[in-house]
Design a protein around this motif. Structure first.
Motif, PDB file in Angstrom:
ATOM      1  N   LEU A   7       0.836  -1.197   0.000  1.00 41.04           N
ATOM      2  CA  LEU A   7       0.000   0.000   0.000  1.00 41.04           C
ATOM      3  C   LEU A   7       0.875   1.253   0.000  1.00 41.04           C
ATOM      4  O   LEU A   7       1.583   1.528   0.974  1.00 41.04           O
ATOM      5  N   LYS A   8       0.809   1.992  -1.095  1.00 36.46           N
ATOM      6  CA  LYS A   8       1.677   3.163  -1.271  1.00 36.46           C
ATOM      7  C   LYS A   8       0.919   4.489  -1.247  1.00 36.46           C
ATOM      8  O   LYS A   8       1.536   5.545  -1.078  1.00 36.46           O
ATOM      9  N   ALA A   9      -0.403   4.444  -1.431  1.00 42.28           N
ATOM     10  CA  ALA A   9      -1.174   5.691  -1.465  1.00 42.28           C
ATOM     11  C   ALA A   9      -2.651   5.370  -1.267  1.00 42.28           C
ATOM     12  O   ALA A   9      -3.087   4.224  -1.419  1.00 42.28           O
ATOM     13  N   THR A  10      -3.415   6.393  -0.905  1.00 37.44           N
ATOM     14  CA  THR A  10      -4.877   6.276  -0.882  1.00 37.44           C
ATOM     15  C   THR A  10      -5.453   7.594  -1.377  1.00 37.44           C
ATOM     16  O   THR A  10      -4.830   8.654  -1.235  1.00 37.44           O
ATOM     17  N   VAL A  11      -6.621   7.521  -1.988  1.00 36.74           N
ATOM     18  CA  VAL A  11      -7.272   8.693  -2.561  1.00 36.74           C
ATOM     19  C   VAL A  11      -8.438   9.075  -1.651  1.00 36.74           C
ATOM     20  O   VAL A  11      -9.288   8.249  -1.333  1.00 36.74           O
ATOM     21  N   LEU A  12      -8.486  10.323  -1.225  1.00 33.13           N
ATOM     22  CA  LEU A  12      -9.421  10.734  -0.187  1.00 33.13           C
ATOM     23  C   LEU A  12     -10.866  10.834  -0.659  1.00 33.13           C
ATOM     24  O   LEU A  12     -11.150  11.229  -1.784  1.00 33.13           O
ATOM     25  N   TYR A  13     -11.758  10.447   0.229  1.00 30.42           N
ATOM     26  CA  TYR A  13     -13.179  10.789   0.184  1.00 30.42           C
ATOM     27  C   TYR A  13     -13.457  11.324   1.576  1.00 30.42           C
ATOM     28  O   TYR A  13     -13.909  10.593   2.460  1.00 30.42           O
ATOM     29  N   PRO A  14     -13.151  12.607   1.817  1.00 30.49           N
ATOM     30  CA  PRO A  14     -12.931  13.107   3.183  1.00 30.49           C
ATOM     31  C   PRO A  14     -14.189  13.219   4.037  1.00 30.49           C
ATOM     32  O   PRO A  14     -15.134  13.926   3.690  1.00 30.49           O
ATOM     33  N   PRO A  15     -14.210  12.565   5.203  1.00 29.83           N
ATOM     34  CA  PRO A  15     -15.349  12.719   6.113  1.00 29.83           C
ATOM     35  C   PRO A  15     -15.411  14.098   6.749  1.00 29.83           C
ATOM     36  O   PRO A  15     -16.416  14.442   7.376  1.00 29.83           O
ATOM     37  N   THR A  16     -14.357  14.891   6.573  1.00 29.95           N
ATOM     38  CA  THR A  16     -14.390  16.276   7.051  1.00 29.95           C
ATOM     39  C   THR A  16     -15.461  17.095   6.336  1.00 29.95           C
ATOM     40  O   THR A  16     -15.764  18.211   6.762  1.00 29.95           O
ATOM     41  N   MET A  17     -16.053  16.532   5.275  1.00 31.24           N
ATOM     42  CA  MET A  17     -17.156  17.228   4.616  1.00 31.24           C
ATOM     43  C   MET A  17     -18.311  17.475   5.592  1.00 31.24           C
ATOM     44  O   MET A  17     -19.076  18.433   5.420  1.00 31.24           O
ATOM     45  N   ALA A  18     -18.434  16.633   6.627  1.00 29.12           N
ATOM     46  CA  ALA A  18     -19.492  16.843   7.617  1.00 29.12           C
ATOM     47  C   ALA A  18     -19.232  18.087   8.445  1.00 29.12           C
ATOM     48  O   ALA A  18     -20.165  18.802   8.830  1.00 29.12           O
ATOM     49  N   ALA A  19     -17.954  18.357   8.737  1.00 33.93           N
ATOM     50  CA  ALA A  19     -17.617  19.599   9.436  1.00 33.93           C
ATOM     51  C   ALA A  19     -17.944  20.800   8.560  1.00 33.93           C
ATOM     52  O   ALA A  19     -18.470  21.815   9.039  1.00 33.93           O
ATOM     53  N   SER A  20     -17.658  20.681   7.268  1.00 33.61           N
ATOM     54  CA  SER A  20     -17.996  21.766   6.345  1.00 33.61           C
ATOM     55  C   SER A  20     -19.502  21.972   6.270  1.00 33.61           C
ATOM     56  O   SER A  20     -19.973  23.101   6.144  1.00 33.61           O
ATOM     57  N   ALA A  21     -20.258  20.875   6.345  1.00 30.78           N
ATOM     58  CA  ALA A  21     -21.716  20.990   6.323  1.00 30.78           C
ATOM     59  C   ALA A  21     -22.219  21.784   7.526  1.00 30.78           C
ATOM     60  O   ALA A  21     -23.174  22.570   7.413  1.00 30.78           O
ATOM     61  N   ILE A  22     -21.595  21.585   8.675  1.00 33.85           N
ATOM     62  CA  ILE A  22     -21.970  22.354   9.872  1.00 33.85           C
ATOM     63  C   ILE A  22     -21.622  23.825   9.670  1.00 33.85           C
ATOM     64  O   ILE A  22     -22.410  24.722  10.019  1.00 33.85           O
ATOM     65  N   ASP A  23     -20.446  24.109   9.107  1.00 35.48           N
ATOM     66  CA  ASP A  23     -20.082  25.496   8.801  1.00 35.48           C
ATOM     67  C   ASP A  23     -21.135  26.149   7.904  1.00 35.48           C
ATOM     68  O   ASP A  23     -21.569  27.283   8.141  1.00 35.48           O
ATOM     69  N   LEU A  24     -21.531  25.435   6.862  1.00 37.94           N
ATOM     70  CA  LEU A  24     -22.497  25.968   5.910  1.00 37.94           C
ATOM     71  C   LEU A  24     -23.866  26.152   6.560  1.00 37.94           C
ATOM     72  O   LEU A  24     -24.555  27.149   6.319  1.00 37.94           O
ATOM     73  N   ALA A  25     -24.268  25.184   7.398  1.00 35.42           N
ATOM     74  CA  ALA A  25     -25.553  25.287   8.081  1.00 35.42           C
ATOM     75  C   ALA A  25     -25.575  26.491   9.017  1.00 35.42           C
ATOM     76  O   ALA A  25     -26.570  27.221   9.086  1.00 35.42           O
ATOM     77  N   ARG A  26     -24.499  26.686   9.740  1.00 36.76           N
ATOM     78  CA  ARG A  26     -24.414  27.844  10.648  1.00 36.76           C
ATOM     79  C   ARG A  26     -24.510  29.149   9.854  1.00 36.76           C
ATOM     80  O   ARG A  26     -25.229  30.079  10.248  1.00 36.76           O
ATOM     81  N   ALA A  27     -23.785  29.215   8.729  1.00 38.06           N
ATOM     82  CA  ALA A  27     -23.833  30.422   7.896  1.00 38.06           C
ATOM     83  C   ALA A  27     -25.245  30.665   7.375  1.00 38.06           C
ATOM     84  O   ALA A  27     -25.727  31.805   7.364  1.00 38.06           O
ATOM     85  N   LEU A  28     -25.931  29.597   6.977  1.00 39.25           N
ATOM     86  CA  LEU A  28     -27.315  29.740   6.507  1.00 39.25           C
ATOM     87  C   LEU A  28     -28.217  30.258   7.621  1.00 39.25           C
ATOM     88  O   LEU A  28     -29.047  31.141   7.406  1.00 39.25           O
ATOM     89  N   GLY A  29     -28.036  29.686   8.822  1.00 39.07           N
ATOM     90  CA  GLY A  29     -28.862  30.101   9.948  1.00 39.07           C
ATOM     91  C   GLY A  29     -28.635  31.534  10.365  1.00 39.07           C
ATOM     92  O   GLY A  29     -29.532  32.181  10.910  1.00 39.07           O
ATOM     93  N   GLN A  30     -27.427  32.039  10.097  1.00 34.69           N
ATOM     94  CA  GLN A  30     -27.093  33.412  10.471  1.00 34.69           C
ATOM     95  C   GLN A  30     -27.187  34.382   9.303  1.00 34.69           C
ATOM     96  O   GLN A  30     -26.875  35.563   9.450  1.00 34.69           O
ATOM     97  N   GLY A  31     -27.603  33.861   8.143  1.00 36.65           N
ATOM     98  CA  GLY A  31     -27.762  34.728   6.976  1.00 36.65           C
ATOM     99  C   GLY A  31     -26.459  35.250   6.439  1.00 36.65           C
ATOM    100  O   GLY A  31     -26.389  36.384   5.939  1.00 36.65           O
ATOM    101  N   LYS A  32     -25.413  34.447   6.499  1.00 34.35           N
ATOM    102  CA  LYS A  32     -24.089  34.865   6.044  1.00 34.35           C
ATOM    103  C   LYS A  32     -23.688  34.147   4.772  1.00 34.35           C
ATOM    104  O   LYS A  32     -24.287  33.152   4.376  1.00 34.35           O
ATOM    105  N   GLY A  33     -22.640  34.660   4.170  1.00 34.11           N
ATOM    106  CA  GLY A  33     -22.007  33.990   3.049  1.00 34.11           C
ATOM    107  C   GLY A  33     -20.743  33.307   3.519  1.00 34.11           C
ATOM    108  O   GLY A  33     -20.610  32.954   4.684  1.00 34.11           O
ATOM    109  N   ILE A  34     -19.793  33.134   2.618  1.00 31.76           N
ATOM    110  CA  ILE A  34     -18.531  32.476   2.947  1.00 31.76           C
ATOM    111  C   ILE A  34     -17.400  33.478   2.811  1.00 31.76           C
ATOM    112  O   ILE A  34     -17.224  34.099   1.756  1.00 31.76           O
ATOM    113  N   GLY A  35     -16.629  33.667   3.873  1.00 29.74           N
ATOM    114  CA  GLY A  35     -15.512  34.581   3.838  1.00 29.74           C
ATOM    115  C   GLY A  35     -14.529  34.218   2.742  1.00 29.74           C
ATOM    116  O   GLY A  35     -14.217  33.054   2.529  1.00 29.74           O
TER     117      GLY A  35
END
Length: 349
Positions: free
Chosen positions: A289-317
């Motif tokens: 095994l020399k490498a792996t290609v990501l399918y990042p579960p950190t997308m869930a953290a990004s979803a929380i960021d986006l949800a918070r921005a939606l709830g606060q009526g913000k965009g993305i810095g």
């Protein structure tokens, strides 16, 4: 990762207008190294962490019966904990579509501000997504996509085609100077659209390397047991090949067992998803095994960021739009020994 419905490969599609004032999405793409046992979501700097309007986010996902899905839950919870202005309402999680619909309807009745939904089946849950949107609750659709764009305000997820494409290019570059090189593929279940997309990306990448031939392919089931049995079959059928691409690091644990039992070390292996066990094997650099290609579960953290921005009526810095994007696709980076330390905090168990 295991997905019984269509996962679209989507670009960054932006909403209206000019200057934004809000959340910086870091979970999909953040590369900052850090240590400890917490997930990457708990190690990366939180987006726009200056307290704002209080937001209640309802989070509904499938049962965490796979390492990647468990990491999705952990990333979402730990990201929310970064924000003093976020309250999370989390469902138990279920692979039964009727039960998950009921859980989401409970969140709608509680009048949460925003919903983050990773559906067990995107097609089957489209109507409840529409119900939430019609009730005035914005939906962040995580990874497995609903059938209608009217069922969500924003989609964030991985790039299955890109996984295959990047795996193919990595292998192609490693073998491009080898005459008549042969590769094999251990895929996910063939009934899933994501599997077909990963295979298509892989095949398209290999078209750039005319001296490389794919000589065998076997479908596994995203489990350790299936990875071991299908890999054993491939090894028995193929006495010589130069590279293996395995779609999923969980089933890759079984594949590596079969390879070790067969005493084979005459090829290189590329995995998929980004499990901690894969990162550790890549770092040790004492096996195939020399490498792996990501399918990042950190997308869930990004979803929380986006949800918070939606709830606060913000965009993305950092972006010119007033609104958050309608779609965010996480990049499928290739992790090998040269950059594995950078990605180690994102590895899931």
């Amino acid at each position: 990762m295991p997905e019984p419905t269509f996962t679209s490969r989507r670009g960054l599609l932006f909403g209206a207008a000019a200057v934004s004032a809000g959340a910086l999405v870091t979970g999909c793409t953040s590369n900052e190294p850090s240590g400890g046992d917490e997930t990457a979501a708990n190690n990366q700097p939180a987006a726009d962490d200056k307290p704002g309007k209080q937001v209640t986010i309802g989070f509904a996902g499938p049962q965490a019966d796979h390492g990647w899905l468990n990491a999705i839950n952990d990333n979402a919870k730990q990201r929310a904990e970064k924000y003093s202005d976020v309250t999370m309402e989390i469902t138990e999680g279920s692979n039964d579509t009727a039960q998950q619909i009921g859980q989401i309807e409970t969140l709608i009745n509680k009048k949460v501000d925003v919903l983050v939904i990773l559906p067990a089946d995107g097609k089957a849950l489209t109507q409840v997504g529409l119900k939430a949107m019609r009730a005035g609750i914005p939906v962040v659709n995580l990874d497995r996509i609903f059938n209608s764009p009217q069922a969500y305000r924003c989609w964030v997820g991985g790039d299955n085609y890109g996984m295959g494409l990047n795996a193919g290019h990595y292998i192609g570059e490693k073998l491009k100077d080898k005459p008549d090189a042969k590769v094999i593929e251990l895929s996910g279940p063939d009934n899933l659209e994501l599997t077909r997309q990963r295979t298509q990306g892989f095949d398209d990448a290999l078209k750039n390397y005319p001296d490389i031939r794919k000589v065998a392919r076997q479908a596994a089931e995203f489990t350790v047991e299936s990875g071991q049995s299908r890999m054993s079959q491939l090894l028995q059928a193929q006495s010589q090949f130069d590279a293996l691409w395995n779609h999923d690091d969980d089933q890759g644990v079984g594949a590596l067992r079969a390879i070790e039992q067969a005493g084979r070390d005459d090829f290189l292996m590329v995995g998929g998803a980004g499990a901690l066990s894969a990162f550790e094997a890549i770092k040790a650099d004492n096996g195939v095994l020399k490498a792996t290609v990501l399918y990042p579960p950190t997308m869930a953290a990004s979803a929380i960021d986006l949800a918070r921005a939606l709830g606060q009526g913000k965009g993305i810095g950092g972006l010119a739009e007033f609104e958050i994007p309608s779609s965010v696709t996480c990049y499928s980076a290739v992790v090998d020994k040269d950059n594995v330390d950078q990605y180690m905090p994102t590895g899931f168990r």
